[in-house]
Design a protein around this motif. Structure first.
Motif, PDB file in Angstrom:
ATOM      1  N   MET A 102       0.849  -1.197   0.000  1.00 27.55           N
ATOM      2  CA  MET A 102       0.000   0.000   0.000  1.00 27.55           C
ATOM      3  C   MET A 102       0.881   1.243   0.000  1.00 27.55           C
ATOM      4  O   MET A 102       1.433   1.604   1.033  1.00 27.55           O
ATOM      5  CB  MET A 102      -0.920  -0.009   1.219  1.00 27.55           C
ATOM      6  N   ASN A 103       1.037   1.856  -1.166  1.00 26.25           N
ATOM      7  CA  ASN A 103       1.841   3.073  -1.261  1.00 26.25           C
ATOM      8  C   ASN A 103       1.017   4.325  -0.976  1.00 26.25           C
ATOM      9  O   ASN A 103       1.550   5.342  -0.556  1.00 26.25           O
ATOM     10  CB  ASN A 103       2.475   3.172  -2.650  1.00 26.25           C
ATOM     11  N   SER A 104      -0.287   4.260  -1.240  1.00 21.18           N
ATOM     12  CA  SER A 104      -1.170   5.396  -0.988  1.00 21.18           C
ATOM     13  C   SER A 104      -1.637   5.373   0.465  1.00 21.18           C
ATOM     14  O   SER A 104      -1.712   4.320   1.102  1.00 21.18           O
ATOM     15  CB  SER A 104      -2.383   5.342  -1.915  1.00 21.18           C
ATOM     16  N   LYS A 105      -1.958   6.561   0.975  1.00 23.62           N
ATOM     17  CA  LYS A 105      -2.570   6.647   2.304  1.00 23.62           C
ATOM     18  C   LYS A 105      -4.081   6.482   2.132  1.00 23.62           C
ATOM     19  O   LYS A 105      -4.704   7.229   1.383  1.00 23.62           O
ATOM     20  CB  LYS A 105      -2.228   7.981   2.956  1.00 23.62           C
ATOM     21  N   ILE A 106      -4.641   5.506   2.836  1.00 23.94           N
ATOM     22  CA  ILE A 106      -6.048   5.155   2.679  1.00 23.94           C
ATOM     23  C   ILE A 106      -6.811   5.579   3.926  1.00 23.94           C
ATOM     24  O   ILE A 106      -6.462   5.169   5.045  1.00 23.94           O
ATOM     25  CB  ILE A 106      -6.215   3.643   2.455  1.00 23.94           C
ATOM     26  N   GLY A 107      -7.839   6.398   3.730  1.00 30.80           N
ATOM     27  CA  GLY A 107      -8.647   6.860   4.845  1.00 30.80           C
ATOM     28  C   GLY A 107     -10.054   6.307   4.769  1.00 30.80           C
ATOM     29  O   GLY A 107     -10.702   6.397   3.728  1.00 30.80           O
ATOM     30  N   PHE A 108     -10.524   5.742   5.857  1.00 29.02           N
ATOM     31  CA  PHE A 108     -11.879   5.195   5.942  1.00 29.02           C
ATOM     32  C   PHE A 108     -12.736   6.123   6.789  1.00 29.02           C
ATOM     33  O   PHE A 108     -12.416   6.361   7.955  1.00 29.02           O
ATOM     34  CB  PHE A 108     -11.872   3.803   6.560  1.00 29.02           C
ATOM     35  N   ILE A 109     -13.786   6.648   6.196  1.00 32.80           N
ATOM     36  CA  ILE A 109     -14.756   7.432   6.959  1.00 32.80           C
ATOM     37  C   ILE A 109     -15.883   6.489   7.362  1.00 32.80           C
ATOM     38  O   ILE A 109     -16.631   5.993   6.525  1.00 32.80           O
ATOM     39  CB  ILE A 109     -15.289   8.621   6.144  1.00 32.80           C
ATOM     40  N   GLY A 110     -15.966   6.226   8.660  1.00 37.30           N
ATOM     41  CA  GLY A 110     -16.896   5.231   9.169  1.00 37.30           C
ATOM     42  C   GLY A 110     -16.131   4.032   9.682  1.00 37.30           C
ATOM     43  O   GLY A 110     -15.219   3.528   9.007  1.00 37.30           O
ATOM     44  N   ALA A 111     -16.459   3.568  10.867  1.00 40.93           N
ATOM     45  CA  ALA A 111     -15.721   2.477  11.503  1.00 40.93           C
ATOM     46  C   ALA A 111     -16.609   1.267  11.751  1.00 40.93           C
ATOM     47  O   ALA A 111     -16.468   0.569  12.758  1.00 40.93           O
ATOM     48  CB  ALA A 111     -15.110   2.965  12.816  1.00 40.93           C
ATOM     49  N   GLY A 112     -17.508   1.009  10.821  1.00 39.93           N
ATOM     50  CA  GLY A 112     -18.440  -0.104  10.981  1.00 39.93           C
ATOM     51  C   GLY A 112     -17.887  -1.430  10.483  1.00 39.93           C
ATOM     52  O   GLY A 112     -16.680  -1.608  10.313  1.00 39.93           O
ATOM     53  N   ASN A 113     -18.809  -2.364  10.199  1.00 40.04           N
ATOM     54  CA  ASN A 113     -18.418  -3.728   9.851  1.00 40.04           C
ATOM     55  C   ASN A 113     -17.609  -3.811   8.557  1.00 40.04           C
ATOM     56  O   ASN A 113     -16.662  -4.596   8.469  1.00 40.04           O
ATOM     57  CB  ASN A 113     -19.665  -4.612   9.737  1.00 40.04           C
ATOM     58  N   MET A 114     -17.986  -3.020   7.548  1.00 41.99           N
ATOM     59  CA  MET A 114     -17.262  -3.109   6.283  1.00 41.99           C
ATOM     60  C   MET A 114     -15.852  -2.561   6.422  1.00 41.99           C
ATOM     61  O   MET A 114     -14.899  -3.139   5.882  1.00 41.99           O
ATOM     62  CB  MET A 114     -18.023  -2.373   5.174  1.00 41.99           C
ATOM     63  N   THR A 115     -15.691  -1.450   7.143  1.00 43.10           N
ATOM     64  CA  THR A 115     -14.341  -0.941   7.388  1.00 43.10           C
ATOM     65  C   THR A 115     -13.519  -1.978   8.129  1.00 43.10           C
ATOM     66  O   THR A 115     -12.354  -2.233   7.783  1.00 43.10           O
ATOM     67  CB  THR A 115     -14.391   0.367   8.198  1.00 43.10           C
ATOM     68  N   TYR A 116     -14.106  -2.584   9.153  1.00 41.37           N
ATOM     69  CA  TYR A 116     -13.396  -3.616   9.917  1.00 41.37           C
ATOM     70  C   TYR A 116     -12.953  -4.751   8.994  1.00 41.37           C
ATOM     71  O   TYR A 116     -11.800  -5.213   9.056  1.00 41.37           O
ATOM     72  CB  TYR A 116     -14.290  -4.163  11.025  1.00 41.37           C
ATOM     73  N   ALA A 117     -13.863  -5.197   8.132  1.00 39.17           N
ATOM     74  CA  ALA A 117     -13.556  -6.319   7.245  1.00 39.17           C
ATOM     75  C   ALA A 117     -12.441  -5.962   6.266  1.00 39.17           C
ATOM     76  O   ALA A 117     -11.505  -6.742   6.059  1.00 39.17           O
ATOM     77  CB  ALA A 117     -14.813  -6.747   6.489  1.00 39.17           C
ATOM     78  N   ILE A 118     -12.525  -4.769   5.658  1.00 36.16           N
ATOM     79  CA  ILE A 118     -11.524  -4.372   4.666  1.00 36.16           C
ATOM     80  C   ILE A 118     -10.165  -4.161   5.324  1.00 36.16           C
ATOM     81  O   ILE A 118      -9.140  -4.640   4.823  1.00 36.16           O
ATOM     82  CB  ILE A 118     -11.967  -3.100   3.917  1.00 36.16           C
ATOM     83  N   VAL A 119     -10.145  -3.447   6.443  1.00 36.08           N
ATOM     84  CA  VAL A 119      -8.874  -3.180   7.132  1.00 36.08           C
ATOM     85  C   VAL A 119      -8.230  -4.489   7.585  1.00 36.08           C
ATOM     86  O   VAL A 119      -7.017  -4.699   7.411  1.00 36.08           O
ATOM     87  CB  VAL A 119      -9.083  -2.233   8.328  1.00 36.08           C
ATOM     88  N   SER A 120      -9.030  -5.390   8.156  1.00 33.61           N
ATOM     89  CA  SER A 120      -8.504  -6.674   8.594  1.00 33.61           C
ATOM     90  C   SER A 120      -7.922  -7.446   7.426  1.00 33.61           C
ATOM     91  O   SER A 120      -6.823  -8.014   7.515  1.00 33.61           O
ATOM     92  CB  SER A 120      -9.607  -7.490   9.267  1.00 33.61           C
ATOM     93  N   GLY A 121      -8.649  -7.458   6.298  1.00 34.74           N
ATOM     94  CA  GLY A 121      -8.164  -8.153   5.116  1.00 34.74           C
ATOM     95  C   GLY A 121      -6.889  -7.544   4.573  1.00 34.74           C
ATOM     96  O   GLY A 121      -5.955  -8.247   4.176  1.00 34.74           O
ATOM     97  N   LEU A 122      -6.832  -6.214   4.539  1.00 30.59           N
ATOM     98  CA  LEU A 122      -5.638  -5.520   4.051  1.00 30.59           C
ATOM     99  C   LEU A 122      -4.416  -5.855   4.894  1.00 30.59           C
ATOM    100  O   LEU A 122      -3.328  -6.120   4.364  1.00 30.59           O
ATOM    101  CB  LEU A 122      -5.866  -4.009   4.066  1.00 30.59           C
ATOM    102  N   LEU A 123      -4.582  -5.855   6.200  1.00 32.02           N
ATOM    103  CA  LEU A 123      -3.445  -6.089   7.085  1.00 32.02           C
ATOM    104  C   LEU A 123      -3.061  -7.566   7.140  1.00 32.02           C
ATOM    105  O   LEU A 123      -1.907  -7.894   7.409  1.00 32.02           O
ATOM    106  CB  LEU A 123      -3.728  -5.543   8.476  1.00 32.02           C
ATOM    107  N   ASN A 124      -4.010  -8.461   6.866  1.00 32.35           N
ATOM    108  CA  ASN A 124      -3.643  -9.868   6.704  1.00 32.35           C
ATOM    109  C   ASN A 124      -2.765 -10.048   5.475  1.00 32.35           C
ATOM    110  O   ASN A 124      -1.843 -10.869   5.463  1.00 32.35           O
ATOM    111  CB  ASN A 124      -4.896 -10.743   6.582  1.00 32.35           C
TER     112      ASN A 124
END
Length: 271
Positions: free
Chosen positions: A1-23
């Protein structure tokens, strides 16, 4: 991930995407930011994944390159009104909400804005998501590729025409819920015939996983794969016959129609 990614909203979809990205990339946490109108959810994400958080959407936009609007469709107007003055030509606005069109987002800005509309599903949490993607004419190839790379790191991605986007929730975005119901029903049947609940879920889930993998990797028609399991006068064809008598396929398609109708209704309501 070279770009800085900002998530507005900390719900289930953000959790799922962030978890997947960091895995996929454990070292990418320094490039992930999240904002939320209440502190508790943002803090939970920050503590679990060691990412930056804020309650200020505007400051998040000023910090990041890719802005993922991970809020309910009804909140889009509020969020877009809040951030529209700090969005610049460098930003890529990514929608993950059912029914929210590119045109709806564009109308908040009195300038060209890069917008990518997506529809991921929650299996991104385990790196097996399916995300449909479309973009507007202002989105350059490199910008689109950055978004595609983001979602490819957590599953499969398909670029489609926006006219098809309202059809995606029924077959992909919402369909994991139907599959979980099917797995639960299979497990109930197993328990009815003596299996423990734990074993029943394991057998049912693995059967669904394996069957899906056969469709994706063997490149055979699902009907052909079904026929391979159905021996003449056997137990499987007897079960298939029972499902067909109960309008199994028709019930699934009817549910998908209801889902699609609701998505279109939501889009009209918010626009």
């Amino acid at each position: 991930m070279n770009s800085k990614i900002g998530f507005i909203g900390a719900g289930n979809m953000t959790y799922a995407i962030v978890s997947g990205l960091l895995n996929s990339d454990p070292h990418g946490k320094e490039n992930i930011y999240v904002s939320n109108r209440t502190m508790d959810k943002a803090e939970r994400l920050s503590e679990e994944f060691e990412i930056s958080f804020t309650v200020n959407n505007r400051s998040l936009v000023e910090t990041c390159d890719i802005i993922v609007l991970s809020v309910k469709p009804a909140k889009y107007k509020e969020v877009l009104d809040e951030i529209k003055d700090v969005v610049t030509s460098k930003h890529v606005i990514v929608s993950v909400a059912a029914g929210i069109t590119i045109e709806y987002i564009e109308k908040f800005f009195n300038k060209p804005v890069k917008v990518v509309r997506t529809m991921p599903n929650t299996p991104v949490l385990v790196g097996e998501g399916m995300t449909a993607v479309t973009s507007n004419n202002y989105t350059e190839k490199d910008d689109l590729n950055a978004v595609l790379n983001l979602f490819e790191s957590i599953g499969r991605v398909d670029v489609i025409d926006e006219s098809l986007m309202d059809s995606i929730p029924a077959i992909s975005g919402s369909s994991p819920a139907y599959v979980y119901m099917f797995i639960e029903a299979l497990a109930d049947g197993g328990v009815l015939h003596g299996l423990s609940r734990e074993k029943a879920y394991k057998y049912a889930a693995q059967a669904v996983l394996g069957a899906a993998k056969m469709v994706l990797e063997k490149e055979k028609h699902p009907g052909e794969l079904k026929d391979m399991v159905c021996s003449p006068a056997g137990s499987t064809i007897e079960a298939v016959y029972s499902l067909e008598k109960s309008n199994f396929r028709g019930a699934v398609i009817q549910a998908m129609n209801a889902c699609t109708d609701k998505v279109k209704q939501m889009g009209k309501t918010e626009s």
